[in-house]
Write an enzyme that holds these catalytic residues in place. Structure first.
Site, short mmCIF file in Angstrom:
data_model
loop_
_atom_site.label_atom_id
_atom_site.label_comp_id
_atom_site.label_asym_id
_atom_site.label_seq_id
_atom_site.Cartn_x
_atom_site.Cartn_y
_atom_site.Cartn_z
CG HIS A 162 67.81 20.08 26.62
ND1 HIS A 162 67.75 20.65 27.87
CD2 HIS A 162 68.54 20.95 25.86
CE1 HIS A 162 68.38 21.80 27.87
NE2 HIS A 162 68.88 22.01 26.65
CD GLU A 202 70.61 18.94 28.65
OE1 GLU A 202 70.87 18.62 27.47
OE2 GLU A 202 70.74 20.09 29.11
#
Length: 286
Positions: A160, A260
């Site tokens: 992330h 991500e």
């Protein structure tokens, strides 16, 4: 868990003012910092460059909390695709540093999530999970999951990554033209036309995509390459949602964009007993 084994020169244990434990890297090619909680990379600064990662300036980085910025690890589920904490257990757990090496070019770290931690949180599953970091003039991350159980197990996941930008209004993202994405705000599938510019809240999963992505903000361009990933998540909370986020400044949306590497939505992976899967991402300034 902090190992008592000696570390190579330029790799050390530190605690911040709040008492949170980090591995700190001081190398001729890079400075970096990784929190043991979550195996969370919070900073990677190649020599002569700005940080490759964005961290919230109002996050005190206290022990026991989920950090806002850097590279949270979403595993073994992404978002709220399963019951339990958002984005799974990896970013909330204490990891072990199991290897640390350096040479003239880079530093390499290996962190592992203890089996006992996993069993306590996921008693019906059995995994071996490790994160390998190579830190130098570029950043390389590899998250490897191995099914150590006796039946098939399914996971979704993401690195992330929060990337810094000078101003979101100047951002252009190339490499997504023609890709289909799931717009998580509307629930619809759409096709990217040309480069992406950020003018409002963005929460998208681009599917069946594995090509490099280029993030430009008028001051520098970052190249993001992925492996073991056919999906990529782009996220910016924009103004209204930014005000509601924990440890996030009201204007923080202007200086970050998440890109991500993922196995999300239709790109979730099912591993048979003994099988492994590695999700990788490299970031460099070009």
């Amino acid at each position: 868990m902090i190992s008592t084994s000696p570390l190579p020169d330029g790799i050390s244990w530190v605690h911040n003012a709040a008492g949170k434990a980090f591995v700190e890297i001081e190398h001729s090619n890079v400075r970096a910092r990784v929190a043991l909680e979550g195996a969370h990379l919070v900073s990677c600064i190649p020599s002569g460059q700005a940080d490759l990662l964005w961290m919230s300036p109002c996050d005190a980085q206290a022990p026991g909390g989920v950090l806002r910025g850097g590279v949270p690890l979403c595993w073994p589920w992404f978002g709220n695709s399963r019951s339990g904490p958002a984005h799974g257990i990896a970013r909330r757990s204490l990891w072990q540093l199991t290897a640390a090496e350096r040479d003239e070019q880079s530093v390499r770290l290996r962190l592992e999530l203890p089996a006992t931690t996993q069993h306590d949180a996921l008693p019906d599953e059995s995994w071996a999970l490790s994160l390998e970091l190579q830190l130098g003039t570029s950043l390389q991350m590899t998250l490897t999951s191995r099914n150590t159980g006796r039946r098939a197990q399914t996971l979704s996941q993401a690195l992330h990554t929060y990337l810094p930008v000078s101003d979101i209004s100047e951002v252009r993202v190339a490499g997504l033209n023609g890709a289909t994405y799931l717009d998580q705000l509307s629930g619809s599938h759409q096709v990217q036309q040309g480069d992406l510019m950020i003018e409002r809240e963005v929460d998208r999963i681009y599917l069946q995509h594995s090509q490099p992505i280029y993030l430009s903000d008028g001051q520098r361009t970052l190249e993001i390459c992925r492996s073991g990933s056919a999906s990529v998540v782009l996220w910016n909370p924009w103004q209204d949602k930014a005000r509601k986020l924990d440890n996030f400044p009201a204007d923080g949306y202007r200086t970050m964009l998440c890109i991500e590497a993922a196995n999300a939505a239709a790109d979730s992976r099912t591993l048979q007993p003994g099988e492994h899967h590695s999700l990788g991402c490299s970031i460099r300034q070009i």
